[in-house]
Structure formats: C-alpha cells, structure tokens
Design a protein around this motif. Structure first.
Motif, PDB file in Angstrom:
ATOM      1  N   SER A 110      50.678  36.907  39.300  1.00  0.00           N
ATOM      2  CA  SER A 110      50.135  37.699  39.186  1.00  0.00           C
ATOM      3  C   SER A 110      49.088  36.354  37.815  1.00  0.00           C
ATOM      4  CB  SER A 110      50.870  38.942  38.803  1.00  0.00           C
ATOM      5  OG  SER A 110      51.155  38.298  37.725  1.00  0.00           O
ATOM      6  N   ALA A 111      48.344  37.160  37.006  1.00  0.00           N
ATOM      7  CA  ALA A 111      47.931  36.946  36.250  1.00  0.00           C
ATOM      8  C   ALA A 111      48.679  37.230  34.741  1.00  0.00           C
ATOM      9  CB  ALA A 111      46.475  37.201  35.422  1.00  0.00           C
ATOM     10  N   GLN A 112      49.656  38.222  34.721  1.00  0.00           N
ATOM     11  CA  GLN A 112      50.721  38.071  33.789  1.00  0.00           C
ATOM     12  C   GLN A 112      51.512  37.059  33.511  1.00  0.00           C
ATOM     13  OE1 GLN A 112      51.772  42.213  33.233  1.00  0.00           O
ATOM     14  NE2 GLN A 112      53.380  41.895  31.640  1.00  0.00           N
ATOM     15  N   ASP A 113      52.296  36.483  35.346  1.00  0.00           N
ATOM     16  CA  ASP A 113      53.176  35.907  35.711  1.00  0.00           C
ATOM     17  C   ASP A 113      52.479  34.879  34.353  1.00  0.00           C
ATOM     18  OD1 ASP A 113      55.091  37.974  36.133  1.00  0.00           O
ATOM     19  OD2 ASP A 113      54.977  37.795  38.385  1.00  0.00           O
ATOM     20  N   PHE A 114      51.926  34.352  35.158  1.00  0.00           N
ATOM     21  CA  PHE A 114      51.467  33.288  34.535  1.00  0.00           C
ATOM     22  C   PHE A 114      51.090  33.113  33.197  1.00  0.00           C
ATOM     23  CE2 PHE A 114      46.921  31.070  33.746  1.00  0.00           C
ATOM     24  CZ  PHE A 114      47.859  29.549  33.727  1.00  0.00           C
TER      25      PHE A 114
ATOM     26  N   LYS B 193      41.921  39.736  38.646  1.00  0.00           N
ATOM     27  CA  LYS B 193      42.607  40.442  37.898  1.00  0.00           C
ATOM     28  C   LYS B 193      43.015  39.242  36.646  1.00  0.00           C
ATOM     29  CE  LYS B 193      44.397  44.910  39.485  1.00  0.00           C
ATOM     30  NZ  LYS B 193      45.666  45.539  39.545  1.00  0.00           N
ATOM     31  N   ALA B 194      42.622  39.924  35.071  1.00  0.00           N
ATOM     32  CA  ALA B 194      43.581  38.519  34.248  1.00  0.00           C
ATOM     33  C   ALA B 194      43.263  39.431  32.961  1.00  0.00           C
ATOM     34  CB  ALA B 194      41.697  37.812  33.478  1.00  0.00           C
ATOM     35  N   VAL B 195      44.795  38.799  32.156  1.00  0.00           N
ATOM     36  CA  VAL B 195      45.233  39.216  31.075  1.00  0.00           C
ATOM     37  C   VAL B 195      44.517  38.258  30.475  1.00  0.00           C
ATOM     38  CG1 VAL B 195      47.160  39.350  29.602  1.00  0.00           C
ATOM     39  CG2 VAL B 195      47.078  39.320  32.110  1.00  0.00           C
ATOM     40  N   LYS B 196      44.296  39.827  29.329  1.00  0.00           N
ATOM     41  CA  LYS B 196      42.526  38.466  28.023  1.00  0.00           C
ATOM     42  C   LYS B 196      43.855  39.168  26.732  1.00  0.00           C
ATOM     43  CE  LYS B 196      38.824  39.236  25.645  1.00  0.00           C
ATOM     44  NZ  LYS B 196      37.653  40.406  25.472  1.00  0.00           N
ATOM     45  N   MET B 197      44.424  38.011  25.890  1.00  0.00           N
ATOM     46  CA  MET B 197      44.871  37.806  24.692  1.00  0.00           C
ATOM     47  C   MET B 197      43.944  37.267  23.849  1.00  0.00           C
ATOM     48  SD  MET B 197      48.217  38.515  23.387  1.00  0.00           S
ATOM     49  CE  MET B 197      49.273  38.344  24.902  1.00  0.00           C
ATOM     50  N   GLU B 198      44.066  38.136  22.393  1.00  0.00           N
ATOM     51  CA  GLU B 198      43.438  38.166  21.455  1.00  0.00           C
ATOM     52  C   GLU B 198      44.639  37.673  20.421  1.00  0.00           C
ATOM     53  OE1 GLU B 198      38.923  39.994  22.049  1.00  0.00           O
ATOM     54  OE2 GLU B 198      40.750  41.783  21.395  1.00  0.00           O
ATOM     55  N   THR B 199      44.425  36.947  19.712  1.00  0.00           N
ATOM     56  CA  THR B 199      45.011  36.481  18.347  1.00  0.00           C
ATOM     57  C   THR B 199      44.519  36.150  17.457  1.00  0.00           C
ATOM     58  OG1 THR B 199      46.673  35.827  20.230  1.00  0.00           O
ATOM     59  CG2 THR B 199      47.215  34.842  17.709  1.00  0.00           C
TER      60      THR B 199
ATOM     61  N   PHE C  77      43.739  34.806  30.449  1.00  0.00           N
ATOM     62  CA  PHE C  77      44.456  34.254  31.787  1.00  0.00           C
ATOM     63  C   PHE C  77      44.416  34.130  33.038  1.00  0.00           C
ATOM     64  CE2 PHE C  77      46.888  33.684  28.029  1.00  0.00           C
ATOM     65  CZ  PHE C  77      47.637  32.621  28.155  1.00  0.00           C
ATOM     66  N   VAL C  78      44.433  33.631  34.379  1.00  0.00           N
ATOM     67  CA  VAL C  78      43.134  34.310  35.987  1.00  0.00           C
ATOM     68  C   VAL C  78      44.255  33.362  36.921  1.00  0.00           C
ATOM     69  CG1 VAL C  78      41.201  33.155  35.387  1.00  0.00           C
ATOM     70  CG2 VAL C  78      40.979  34.834  37.115  1.00  0.00           C
ATOM     71  N   THR C  79      44.613  33.823  37.383  1.00  0.00           N
ATOM     72  CA  THR C  79      45.247  33.077  38.897  1.00  0.00           C
ATOM     73  C   THR C  79      44.497  33.429  39.942  1.00  0.00           C
ATOM     74  OG1 THR C  79      46.562  34.922  39.016  1.00  0.00           O
ATOM     75  CG2 THR C  79      47.276  33.061  38.394  1.00  0.00           C
ATOM     76  N   VAL C  80      43.592  32.320  40.344  1.00  0.00           N
ATOM     77  CA  VAL C  80      43.121  32.516  41.915  1.00  0.00           C
ATOM     78  C   VAL C  80      44.256  31.157  43.304  1.00  0.00           C
ATOM     79  CG1 VAL C  80      40.976  31.901  43.515  1.00  0.00           C
ATOM     80  CG2 VAL C  80      40.779  32.670  40.668  1.00  0.00           C
ATOM     81  N   GLY C  81      44.310  32.541  44.677  1.00  0.00           N
ATOM     82  CA  GLY C  81      44.981  32.007  45.233  1.00  0.00           C
ATOM     83  C   GLY C  81      46.138  30.764  44.758  1.00  0.00           C
ATOM     84  N   ASN C  82      46.578  29.811  44.756  1.00  0.00           N
ATOM     85  CA  ASN C  82      47.439  28.596  44.042  1.00  0.00           C
ATOM     86  C   ASN C  82      46.934  27.924  42.550  1.00  0.00           C
ATOM     87  OD1 ASN C  82      46.059  26.634  45.175  1.00  0.00           O
ATOM     88  ND2 ASN C  82      47.163  25.599  45.963  1.00  0.00           N
ATOM     89  N   HIS C  83      46.026  28.469  41.986  1.00  0.00           N
ATOM     90  CA  HIS C  83      45.605  28.339  40.996  1.00  0.00           C
ATOM     91  C   HIS C  83      45.224  28.504  40.174  1.00  0.00           C
ATOM     92  CE1 HIS C  83      42.483  25.812  43.355  1.00  0.00           C
ATOM     93  NE2 HIS C  83      43.500  24.397  43.627  1.00  0.00           N
ATOM     94  N   GLY C  84      45.437  28.764  39.101  1.00  0.00           N
ATOM     95  CA  GLY C  84      45.849  29.315  37.062  1.00  0.00           C
ATOM     96  C   GLY C  84      45.341  28.508  36.272  1.00  0.00           C
ATOM     97  N   PHE C  85      44.221  29.456  36.308  1.00  0.00           N
ATOM     98  CA  PHE C  85      42.812  29.175  34.944  1.00  0.00           C
ATOM     99  C   PHE C  85      43.291  29.135  33.953  1.00  0.00           C
ATOM    100  CE2 PHE C  85      41.247  29.656  39.281  1.00  0.00           C
ATOM    101  CZ  PHE C  85      40.094  28.064  39.558  1.00  0.00           C
ATOM    102  N   ILE C  86      42.949  28.611  32.359  1.00  0.00           N
ATOM    103  CA  ILE C  86      42.939  29.235  30.829  1.00  0.00           C
ATOM    104  C   ILE C  86      41.516  29.428  30.542  1.00  0.00           C
ATOM    105  CG2 ILE C  86      44.484  29.652  28.809  1.00  0.00           C
ATOM    106  CD1 ILE C  86      46.963  28.209  29.636  1.00  0.00           C
TER     107      ILE C  86
END
Length: 199
Positions: A121-125, A146-152, A171-180
C-alpha cells in the motif's frame, strides 16, 4: 402644457420629439455596447489574460510512468529510477554569510521509482522508505491510485537548513512499482505537476 417648437430647415419639430429621438439613439448605443460585451465575454472592466505555462512530458519506459513539468524548467537528472527537474533559477545552493541556504527562487521536483519485492500500500511503502514521519500526512489520489502526501517544514526535512518552506513528499504504488514524487514548489504548481503523473 406648452410645447416649444424649434425651426429646422423650415420645418418645426416639437422639442419633446427631439428628446425622445435622442434618448432612443443613446439607449440603442448603450444596449448595443451591453450586447457586444455579453457576446464577447467582456464584463465591462479590463480584460485579464491568464498566463498559461506550457508543459513538457517526461516518459520513463523502465518504470512505465509519465509526468509533465513546466517547459521553462531544466532537467537535472534522468537516469536509472531518478528524474529531477528544477525551475531555471540559479543553482540550488547559494552561500549566505558563510553558511549554505536554499535559494528561495528555486522550485525542484524529484521522481524516484522503485521496483518492489511485493505489492505494498502507499502507506506501507512510505513507512519502508522514510524514518521521518513528522509533518502533516494526508491520503490523496494520484493518477487514479491512493497515495500518501507528507508535508514537512524544509528545515525538518533537510539537514543544515533553517528555511521556512514546505517540502512535500508523495508516496504512490502501482503494482510492483513504488514512486516518490517530492520537492518544493508553489502549491498550485506542485499540484499541477502531481496531477499529470500517470503510471
């Protein structure tokens, strides 16, 4: 009621008739102006033309994604799983009184792609990629996923910086790919780039 007559080329025309004719001409001109403004979309004030920036699209065949960025930005890196673009300001780091500070005129976005051992999942990634979970997190959609957006605060995200800018990581995942997709840019511009991401 007395109607005054004026002579015009040996003809007498009642003054009230002249006023009615003049009012009709003026009203007709005003009505015509209103209709022209309505038909052309002008509301009677100065017309503002929105300056739309053109965008270029980068496609990565290895990780099967694409993302667009302003055409006046420069590509800084385009290899392996990393793609970096930045606004055409000066170098990212500028000396300020002997210490390094961030050039506040610079916008910069990184896209880092990973091949994952398993679908996450995006959160686990996100949790697998960062130990710094300080900041404001939210769940959003990116490219239909679904993606997780972190603002710092930038000072918290990068060592030796005291700048008061927001560093955004998505952070977003699509199949077996993760993207930041991470960096700093005005919020509307960052969101426009983010909305262009497809995998």
């Amino acid at each position: 009621m007395t109607i005054h007559k004026i002579s015009l080329r040996n003809q007498t025309i009642p003054t009230i008739f002249l006023f009615v004719a003049l009012a009709a001409v003026l009203f007709g001109s005003a009505l015509t102006l209103v209709l022209v403004n309505l038909l052309t979309g002008h509301a009677g004030g100065p017309v503002s033309v929105e300056n739309k920036t053109s965008f270029l699209t980068y496609r990565n065949p290895d990780f099967n994604y694409q993302i667009s960025y302003p055409s006046d930005w420069k590509v800084l890196e385009k290899q392996n799983g990393v793609f970096t673009v930045a606004s055409s300001a000066t170098a990212p780091e500028v000396a300020q009184g002997g210490s390094q500070g961030l050039n506040l005129n610079l916008s910069k976005i990184d896209v880092i792609a990973y091949e994952l051992d398993s679908n996450l999942s995006a959160q686990d990634f996100m949790l697998s990629q960062t130990s710094n979970t300080n900041g404001q997190a939210s769940t959003i959609m990116v490219g239909g996923y679904k993606a997780v957006k972190m603002e710092t605060q930038l000072a918290e995200a990068l060592d030796n910086h005291t700048d008061n800018m927001i560093y955004t990581s998505v952070f977003v995942t699509v199949g077996n790919h993760g993207f930041i997709i991470a960096g700093f840019a005005p919020a509307s511009q960052f969101n426009q780039i983010l909305d262009s991401f497809h995998a």
